[in-house]
Design an enzyme around this catalytic site. Structure first.
Site, short mmCIF file in Angstrom:
data_model
loop_
_atom_site.label_atom_id
_atom_site.label_comp_id
_atom_site.label_asym_id
_atom_site.label_seq_id
_atom_site.Cartn_x
_atom_site.Cartn_y
_atom_site.Cartn_z
N LYS A 176 14.68 80.55 52.87
CA LYS A 176 14.53 81.44 51.71
C LYS A 176 13.28 82.31 51.84
O LYS A 176 13.31 83.52 51.60
CB LYS A 176 14.48 80.61 50.41
CG LYS A 176 15.83 79.98 50.07
CD LYS A 176 15.74 78.96 48.95
CE LYS A 176 17.07 78.24 48.78
NZ LYS A 176 17.02 77.15 47.79
N ASP A 184 17.29 81.02 40.19
CA ASP A 184 18.35 80.09 40.60
C ASP A 184 19.45 80.03 39.54
O ASP A 184 20.53 79.48 39.79
CB ASP A 184 17.78 78.67 40.80
CG ASP A 184 17.54 78.34 42.27
OD1 ASP A 184 18.15 79.01 43.14
OD2 ASP A 184 16.74 77.42 42.55
N GLN A 211 12.81 73.64 44.58
CA GLN A 211 13.84 73.11 45.48
C GLN A 211 14.26 71.71 45.04
O GLN A 211 13.42 70.84 44.81
CB GLN A 211 13.30 73.09 46.92
CG GLN A 211 14.30 72.68 47.97
CD GLN A 211 15.47 73.66 48.12
OE1 GLN A 211 15.29 74.87 48.06
NE2 GLN A 211 16.66 73.12 48.28
#
Ligand code: NAP
Length: 295
Positions: A53, A120, A97
């Site tokens: 990412k 997200d 994460q």
């Protein structure tokens, strides 16, 4: 031969479109999008995902910050890190994460993320907005699938879409997106799960079959209607001594046999997977532009 829906190529295309937009922003002296990623512990897969990412941010010209915390970090300390990023005007998007260590509540941490920075799309605010059809950050995998359907001009209105799996991150949002009153959408949707009866018959009636249950090779040719569009979300490593790595990746769909019946299909690897990072970059650009929460 079916159309192979190429997620690798499409994600590269999206990245180059985003890079072009960043160049324009730079030329005008605007704010460069900035993503912060928080990684707790030393899990190998998580490190790889976060690393990819951050690298993708660099590729398109974004700024990025990686915050690494020890496995032993307390919930309170992590919440404080999230709060600091929430309040930092230099940072547009924030991801934490997953998975997190067992002593930390994913719900509490997710809920702490400022919805305006939740690229997200996991916070209740963004899930709620998506459900209402309001501007929202849509979670990466569902957004990636929608984008693939769009870019391959797959017709969806009036079609029967069957989704296998009802997880919060894939199946459930996918069912909402496919039923909404816009393109891609306007499907009649059946959301199935482990308690569904007659799943093979239901799958067989799908014009669009979205498979996200996490069972390698679960969907076989006899479960698929002639001409169906098949989207395979599953990813599994299976041992393969012929490969240098010792493994290969397969999906939830038996690709070779289902491809003989489908009109279009995503391969694994190279289908839905590569779209995830492109979706995250897309959301981060939206966050920097501040458009989602202006309405
Ligand atoms: P998950 O949270 O484990 O959810 C699986 C869902 O499938 C559950 O709703 C479960 O039903 C349902 N299910 C399980 N067995 C079933 C059966 N025999 N028949 C019908 N439904 C069944 O999985 P997930 O996180 O959505 O992930 C699914 C797969 O996609 C995994 O292989 C994962 O690695 C992959 N994935 C890929 C990406 C990507 O970027 N390509 C992203 C996310 C996930 P219940 O609710 O009744 O338990």
């Amino acid at each position: 031969m079916p159309t192979i829906i190429d997620g690798r190529k499409t994600s590269e295309q999206i990245k180059s479109e985003i890079a072009a937009q960043v160049s324009e922003i730079k030329a005008k002296g605007g704010k460069i999008p900035h993503l912060a990623a928080v990684l707790v512990g030393n899990d190998g897969a998580s490190q790889t995902y976060v690393g990819a990412k951050v690298k993708a941010c660099e590729q398109v010209g974004f700024e990025s910050t990686l915050v690494r915390l020890e496995e032993t970090v307390t919930e309170g300390e992590l919440l404080k890190v999230v709060q600091d990023i929430n309040q930092n005007p230099a940072i547009d998007g924030l991801i934490v994460q997953l998975p997190l260590p067992n002593h930390i509540s994913v719900e509490k941490v997710t809920n702490k993320i400022k919805p305006e920075k939740d690229v997200d799309g996991f916070t209740p605010a963004n899930v709620g907005r998506m459900t209402l059809g309001w501007p929202a950050y849509v979670a990466a995998t569902p957004y990636g699938i929608v984008e693939l359907l769009k870019r391959y001009a797959i017709e969806t209105a009036g079609k029967h879409c069957v989704v296998i799996g009802r997880s919060h991150i894939v199946g459930s949002p996918m069912s909402i997106l496919m039923a909404r009153n816009e393109y891609p959408g306007n499907c009649t949707v059946t959301l199935t799960h482990s308690r569904t009866k007659n799943l093979p018959e239901i799958a067989q009636s799908a014009d669009i079959l979205i498979v996200a249950l996490g069972k390698p090779g679960f969907v076989t040719a006899d479960m698929v209607k002639e001409g169906a569009v098949v989207i395979d979300v599953g990813i599994h490593r299976v041992e393969d001594v012929s490969k240098k790595s010792g493994f290969r990746l397969i999906g939830d769909v038996k690709f070779e046999e289902v491809a003989t019946k489908a009109s279009a299909i995503t391969p694994v690897p190279g289908g839905v997977g590569p779209m995830t990072i492109a979706s995250l970059l897309h959301n981060t650009l939206l966050a920097a532009e501040g458009k989602i929460y202006s309405k």
